[in-house]
Motif scaffolding. Sequence first.
Motif, mmCIF file in Angstrom:
data_model
loop_
_atom_site.group_PDB
_atom_site.id
_atom_site.type_symbol
_atom_site.label_atom_id
_atom_site.label_comp_id
_atom_site.label_asym_id
_atom_site.label_seq_id
_atom_site.Cartn_x
_atom_site.Cartn_y
_atom_site.Cartn_z
ATOM 1 N N GLU A 1 0.861 -1.178 0.000
ATOM 2 C CA GLU A 1 0.000 0.000 0.000
ATOM 3 C C GLU A 1 0.898 1.230 0.000
ATOM 4 O OE1 GLU A 1 -3.367 0.571 0.024
ATOM 5 O OE2 GLU A 1 -3.825 -1.572 -0.126
ATOM 6 N N GLU A 2 0.393 2.309 -0.566
ATOM 7 C CA GLU A 2 1.138 3.562 -0.589
ATOM 8 C C GLU A 2 0.324 4.645 0.093
ATOM 9 O OE1 GLU A 2 2.242 4.412 -4.611
ATOM 10 O OE2 GLU A 2 3.759 2.832 -4.638
ATOM 11 N N GLY A 3 1.032 5.588 0.669
ATOM 12 C CA GLY A 3 0.386 6.716 1.318
ATOM 13 C C GLY A 3 1.322 7.905 1.325
ATOM 14 N N THR A 4 0.848 9.008 1.850
ATOM 15 C CA THR A 4 1.652 10.227 1.891
ATOM 16 C C THR A 4 1.363 10.977 3.188
ATOM 17 O OG1 THR A 4 1.542 10.419 -0.519
ATOM 18 C CG2 THR A 4 2.172 12.391 0.696
ATOM 19 N N PHE A 5 2.431 11.425 3.847
ATOM 20 C CA PHE A 5 2.309 12.313 4.994
ATOM 21 C C PHE A 5 2.536 13.735 4.500
ATOM 22 C CE2 PHE A 5 3.215 8.439 7.403
ATOM 23 C CZ PHE A 5 2.246 8.535 8.387
ATOM 24 N N ILE A 6 1.811 14.671 5.099
ATOM 25 C CA ILE A 6 1.915 16.078 4.695
ATOM 26 C C ILE A 6 2.368 16.883 5.907
ATOM 27 C CG2 ILE A 6 0.670 18.062 3.763
ATOM 28 C CD1 ILE A 6 -1.344 15.994 2.592
ATOM 29 N N PHE A 7 3.454 17.658 5.711
ATOM 30 C CA PHE A 7 4.028 18.470 6.791
ATOM 31 C C PHE A 7 4.076 19.929 6.370
ATOM 32 C CE2 PHE A 7 5.916 14.247 7.257
ATOM 33 C CZ PHE A 7 5.630 13.981 8.584
ATOM 34 N N THR A 8 3.996 20.813 7.365
ATOM 35 C CA THR A 8 4.152 22.240 7.081
ATOM 36 C C THR A 8 5.620 22.653 7.173
ATOM 37 O OG1 THR A 8 3.676 22.753 9.396
ATOM 38 C CG2 THR A 8 1.833 22.869 7.852
ATOM 39 N N ASN A 9 6.411 21.919 7.968
ATOM 40 C CA ASN A 9 7.857 22.163 8.042
ATOM 41 C C ASN A 9 8.566 21.271 7.031
ATOM 42 O OD1 ASN A 9 8.054 24.028 10.357
ATOM 43 N ND2 ASN A 9 7.201 22.307 11.500
ATOM 44 N N ASP A 10 9.709 21.726 6.559
ATOM 45 C CA ASP A 10 10.483 20.961 5.583
ATOM 46 C C ASP A 10 11.165 19.773 6.269
ATOM 47 O OD1 ASP A 10 12.058 19.987 3.570
ATOM 48 O OD2 ASP A 10 13.045 21.893 3.123
ATOM 49 N N PRO A 11 10.800 18.541 5.935
ATOM 50 C CA PRO A 11 11.400 17.363 6.562
ATOM 51 C C PRO A 11 12.904 17.239 6.308
ATOM 52 C CG PRO A 11 9.385 16.765 5.421
ATOM 53 C CD PRO A 11 9.698 18.178 5.052
ATOM 54 N N ARG A 12 13.404 17.893 5.265
ATOM 55 C CA ARG A 12 14.839 17.825 4.978
ATOM 56 C C ARG A 12 15.655 18.644 5.972
ATOM 57 N NH1 ARG A 12 13.498 18.931 -1.238
ATOM 58 N NH2 ARG A 12 12.316 20.482 -0.113
ATOM 59 N N GLN A 13 14.990 19.486 6.744
ATOM 60 C CA GLN A 13 15.671 20.317 7.739
ATOM 61 C C GLN A 13 15.778 19.630 9.101
ATOM 62 O OE1 GLN A 13 17.069 23.140 6.648
ATOM 63 N NE2 GLN A 13 16.167 22.595 4.671
ATOM 64 N N GLY A 14 15.266 18.436 9.211
ATOM 65 C CA GLY A 14 15.298 17.720 10.485
ATOM 66 C C GLY A 14 15.361 16.218 10.269
ATOM 67 N N GLN A 15 14.887 15.485 11.257
ATOM 68 C CA GLN A 15 14.874 14.023 11.197
ATOM 69 C C GLN A 15 13.427 13.553 11.104
ATOM 70 O OE1 GLN A 15 16.898 13.591 15.002
ATOM 71 N NE2 GLN A 15 18.504 12.438 13.933
ATOM 72 N N LEU A 16 13.132 12.835 10.048
ATOM 73 C CA LEU A 16 11.788 12.301 9.864
ATOM 74 C C LEU A 16 11.823 10.795 10.113
ATOM 75 C CD1 LEU A 16 8.839 12.552 9.026
ATOM 76 C CD2 LEU A 16 9.584 12.265 6.655
ATOM 77 N N LYS A 17 10.952 10.339 10.995
ATOM 78 C CA LYS A 17 10.877 8.922 11.322
ATOM 79 C C LYS A 17 9.456 8.446 11.036
ATOM 80 C CE LYS A 17 11.831 5.706 15.085
ATOM 81 N NZ LYS A 17 12.221 5.595 16.494
#
Length: 140
Positions: free
Chosen positions: A115-131
């Motif tokens: 299955e595929e999905g997508t999380f949506i963030f207001t902050n840029d995930p490349r600027q931190g650690q996304l788990k």
Amino acid sequence: MAISQETENNELKQQTKRTLAEWVSFSIASLILALIISLIIYIAINDKQEPPFISIIQKQINRKSNGHYYVPFEIVNKGDITAESVQILAELKINDKVEETGEQQIDFLSSGEKEEGTFIFTNDPRQGQLKIRVASYKSP
């Protein structure tokens, strides 16, 4: 009386004698039965029914739109048993502080299913650690 006994014996011999067609039919039926029994034994020995083993593949951020960052992921059940109500959590830390979290639920994930999905963030995930991880699932 001796003649009737001989006639009876001859009739019994004729009744127990099988034709070629009967032997062929019996052989084919026996072969099919043996094959079915062998398959049942093979499945019982080799079918381990491993519990769900769910893995997540986080994909690269594929777009930014209206100040939101879209992070797609793919989830796969590598186990033999179906998982229900699979809960997926995402946590974005920036400067060791949790800035955003997300949660998704997949109702049904059978063996080998993706299955595929997508999380949506207001902050840029490349600027931190996304788990992104699986938090729980329910056995059917």
